[in-house]
Design a protein around this motif. Sequence first.
Motif, PDB file in Angstrom:
ATOM      1  N   UNK A   1      43.225  34.412  49.185  1.00  0.00           N
ATOM      2  CA  UNK A   1      44.625  34.840  49.191  1.00  0.00           C
ATOM      3  C   UNK A   1      45.564  33.648  48.999  1.00  0.00           C
ATOM      4  N   UNK A   2      45.301  32.579  49.730  1.00  0.00           N
ATOM      5  CA  UNK A   2      46.182  31.412  49.659  1.00  0.00           C
ATOM      6  C   UNK A   2      46.089  30.722  48.299  1.00  0.00           C
ATOM      7  N   UNK A   3      44.877  30.590  47.782  1.00  0.00           N
ATOM      8  CA  UNK A   3      44.715  29.991  46.460  1.00  0.00           C
ATOM      9  C   UNK A   3      45.474  30.818  45.419  1.00  0.00           C
ATOM     10  N   UNK A   4      45.383  32.136  45.550  1.00  0.00           N
ATOM     11  CA  UNK A   4      46.082  33.038  44.621  1.00  0.00           C
ATOM     12  C   UNK A   4      47.595  32.892  44.755  1.00  0.00           C
ATOM     13  N   UNK A   5      48.089  32.765  45.990  1.00  0.00           N
ATOM     14  CA  UNK A   5      49.528  32.588  46.207  1.00  0.00           C
ATOM     15  C   UNK A   5      50.032  31.321  45.527  1.00  0.00           C
ATOM     16  N   UNK A   6      49.266  30.227  45.644  1.00  0.00           N
ATOM     17  CA  UNK A   6      49.666  28.977  45.012  1.00  0.00           C
ATOM     18  C   UNK A   6      49.618  29.047  43.496  1.00  0.00           C
ATOM     19  N   UNK A   7      48.532  29.604  42.978  1.00  0.00           N
ATOM     20  CA  UNK A   7      48.368  29.745  41.531  1.00  0.00           C
ATOM     21  C   UNK A   7      49.506  30.597  40.967  1.00  0.00           C
TER      22      UNK A   7
ATOM     23  N   UNK B   1      38.430  33.226  44.828  1.00  0.00           N
ATOM     24  CA  UNK B   1      38.560  34.325  43.865  1.00  0.00           C
ATOM     25  C   UNK B   1      40.040  34.583  43.576  1.00  0.00           C
ATOM     26  N   UNK B   2      40.354  34.826  42.315  1.00  0.00           N
ATOM     27  CA  UNK B   2      41.718  35.107  41.884  1.00  0.00           C
ATOM     28  C   UNK B   2      41.870  36.581  41.518  1.00  0.00           C
ATOM     29  N   UNK B   3      43.093  37.127  41.572  1.00  0.00           N
ATOM     30  CA  UNK B   3      43.328  38.466  41.027  1.00  0.00           C
ATOM     31  C   UNK B   3      42.925  38.518  39.556  1.00  0.00           C
ATOM     32  N   UNK B   4      42.505  39.681  39.106  1.00  0.00           N
ATOM     33  CA  UNK B   4      41.988  39.828  37.746  1.00  0.00           C
ATOM     34  C   UNK B   4      42.919  39.295  36.679  1.00  0.00           C
ATOM     35  N   UNK B   5      44.231  39.609  36.792  1.00  0.00           N
ATOM     36  CA  UNK B   5      45.151  39.194  35.722  1.00  0.00           C
ATOM     37  C   UNK B   5      45.396  37.694  35.696  1.00  0.00           C
ATOM     38  N   UNK B   6      45.073  36.989  36.788  1.00  0.00           N
ATOM     39  CA  UNK B   6      45.222  35.536  36.793  1.00  0.00           C
ATOM     40  C   UNK B   6      43.955  34.828  36.334  1.00  0.00           C
ATOM     41  N   UNK B   7      42.896  35.599  36.072  1.00  0.00           N
ATOM     42  CA  UNK B   7      41.640  34.990  35.618  1.00  0.00           C
ATOM     43  C   UNK B   7      41.560  34.907  34.103  1.00  0.00           C
ATOM     44  N   UNK B   8      42.564  35.434  33.415  1.00  0.00           N
ATOM     45  CA  UNK B   8      42.487  35.539  31.963  1.00  0.00           C
ATOM     46  C   UNK B   8      42.726  34.230  31.246  1.00  0.00           C
ATOM     47  N   UNK B   9      43.175  33.230  31.973  1.00  0.00           N
ATOM     48  CA  UNK B   9      43.589  31.985  31.325  1.00  0.00           C
ATOM     49  C   UNK B   9      45.094  32.002  31.184  1.00  0.00           C
ATOM     50  N   UNK B  10      45.714  30.838  31.357  1.00  0.00           N
ATOM     51  CA  UNK B  10      47.172  30.737  31.371  1.00  0.00           C
ATOM     52  C   UNK B  10      47.803  31.373  30.136  1.00  0.00           C
ATOM     53  N   UNK B  11      47.180  31.199  28.977  1.00  0.00           N
ATOM     54  CA  UNK B  11      47.775  31.678  27.721  1.00  0.00           C
ATOM     55  C   UNK B  11      47.817  33.196  27.646  1.00  0.00           C
TER      56      UNK B  11
END
Length: 552
Positions: free
Chosen positions: A440-446, A16-26
Motif C-alpha cells: 500500500x505504501x509503495x503504491x501511495x509513493x509511486x 505489489x502495485x495496482x494493475x494500472x501502475x504496472x503498465x510502465x510509465x508511458x
Amino acid sequence: MKYSPLQQARYAYTPKLPGMLRNGIAEIGVKEGQETQSVADQDKIKALFPNTYGKNEITFEKGQNTSESKKQVVGVILSGGQAPGGHNVICGLYDALKATNKENVLYGFKNGPSGLIEDDVLVFDDEYINEFRNTGGFDIIGSGRTKLESNEQFAIAAEVCKKHGITAIVIIGGDDSNTNAAILAEYFAAHNTGVQVIGCPKTIDGDLKNEEIECSFGFDTAAKTYSELIGNIERDANSAKKYWHFIKVMGRSASHVALECALETQPNICLISEEVAAKKMSLSQLADYIADSVEKRSAKGMNFGVAIIPEGVVEFVPEFSTLIGEINELLAGSKADDFNALNTWAEKYTFIEQGLSKESMTVFAILPQGIQQQLFLERDPHGNVQVSLIESEKLFSALVADKLAERKKNGTYNGKFNALHHFFGYEGRCAFPSNFDSDYCYSLGYNAFMLIQYGYTGYLSKISNLSKPASEWVAGGLPITKMMNMERRHGEDKPVIRKALVELDGKPFKFFEANREEWAVETSYVYPGAIQYYGPAEVCDITTRTLALEQE
C-alpha cells in the motif's frame, strides 16, 4: 552494520502495485471525474482556497501518458508520529521518479517540516534508499511535528524550493499534516511558485479516512502488532486463570485501533470511545459494565479476563471531560504557579477542592490518588491536561475493584479479582510493515509521483479497492479540500481535515456489538499470532477485519 535475517529478506521483497501502475510509465493515462466540494462549510473553505478548491477527483488507467515531459526535482517530508510503511512511500516515490527520467532528483527534508524551513536536506541515491526498503520506522530522514501554517514559513519554504529547483513537495502525514499540505499548496499556487504539493495519508490511529480514502497507512501493521500481543496475553490469561488484564491501546480521538484489536482477538471487554460519548456513559456505568463481566465469569469459575481500553476514552466521558475543562481553568495563568508552590498533596488537594464545582469534585474524589495526581502533571503547550498521560487502564481496574468490593459486601459476588496493566503504543509504530502496508505504501509513493507528473497540486495520493488483491487496487488522486471543514482551534475558526471516528452504525462496530455480550461471559479468544510475510496470500496479504467488513 549487522542485519537480522528477516531484515535482509525484506530488502529483497518486491512490493505489489495496482494493475494500472504496472503498465510502465508511458502507458499510464489519467481519467478526470467530477468536481468536488468540501464535506462542510463549502463557502468558507472555497474562500480560503480559491486556487485549489473544487478540483476534480482523478483515476489512473491504462492508456497513453499525456503528461508534460520535464525534469522533476521533488522534496519529501515525513511529518508527525511514526507509522509502519513510511519508508516504502519514499521508495515508491523514488522508483517512479527514476523510472520516468533518470535525471529526476529526490530530496529528503530532515526531521519533518522544519527541514524545509531550515533547508536541512539530503539527496537520495540507490545505495542509500535500498537500506530502507520494506522496513519500519521513519529514520530514513526523521520526522517532526513543526506546523507549516504562517505566511512567513511559506515564504521561506518557497525560497528553499527555488534554491534547489524543486518542482514538487510530497508531505507524508496525518490529518493535521495534510491540512498543512493543502494550505501550502494554496500559497504556492497563489504566488505562482510553480511548486506542486501532494499529500499521503498516514496514521496508525486510522482516523484519516472517508468514502474515498479507505485506510491510512500503518494502521494495518500497528493493529496486527497489538493484536498479536493481546492474543498472547489472552492465551496466558487462559493458562494461568488468575488475572484480569487491562490493556490500553493507542487512539487519542478515535477507537479504530481498539475496535480492530477486538475484532481480531475477541476479548471479554472493549470500550469504544464514540459509543461512550453517544450514550453519555459515566465512569460509574463503565465500571459496572466491566464488573458485570468479571462477576459473571467468576460465577463460572473463570477469575480471569481481558479488557481493551482506548487511549483517549476518558475524554469521551461527559463528566470527566467537564472535570478536565475545570482543571484547565483552575490552573490557568499564574494560578498554576500558586498550585505548584504547595509542598504536600494534602495542601494541593485542598486547593483543588476549593476550585472545582461540587459535581466535578464528586468525580475527582472517586479517582485513585495516582490518577488524581496524573491530572496535574506537566501541561501541554496550551496549558491543558495531557490526557494521553493518564493511565486509564489503571483507572478502570481500580474503579472495577471498588465496584466488586461493594458487591462482596452485598453478598452478590464472591470471586477473586487480580488486575495487571499494559499499554501498547510505541510497540506498533515502527514495526516491520505487513505485506499489505509494504504494498500500500509503495503504491501511495509511486502514485504520488504520477500526480506530480500530471501537474496536480493540493491532492492526496489515493489507492482504493484495498480489500481486494493488489492487482485490483485503483490508483488516483483526491483534492485535499474535499476532506475539510471549519473547526474551532485555539480560539479561532480554522480549516482542518475532519477526523473519521468509529461509525456506530458501520459494519465493523455492528459486528462487534452483535458478539460482545457472548465474549464478555465466555472465553472466545482468538490468537492472531505474529505478522506473516511469506506463505499463502490468504495468510500473508490479508487486510484488517475493519476494512474487510466495511467493503463486504
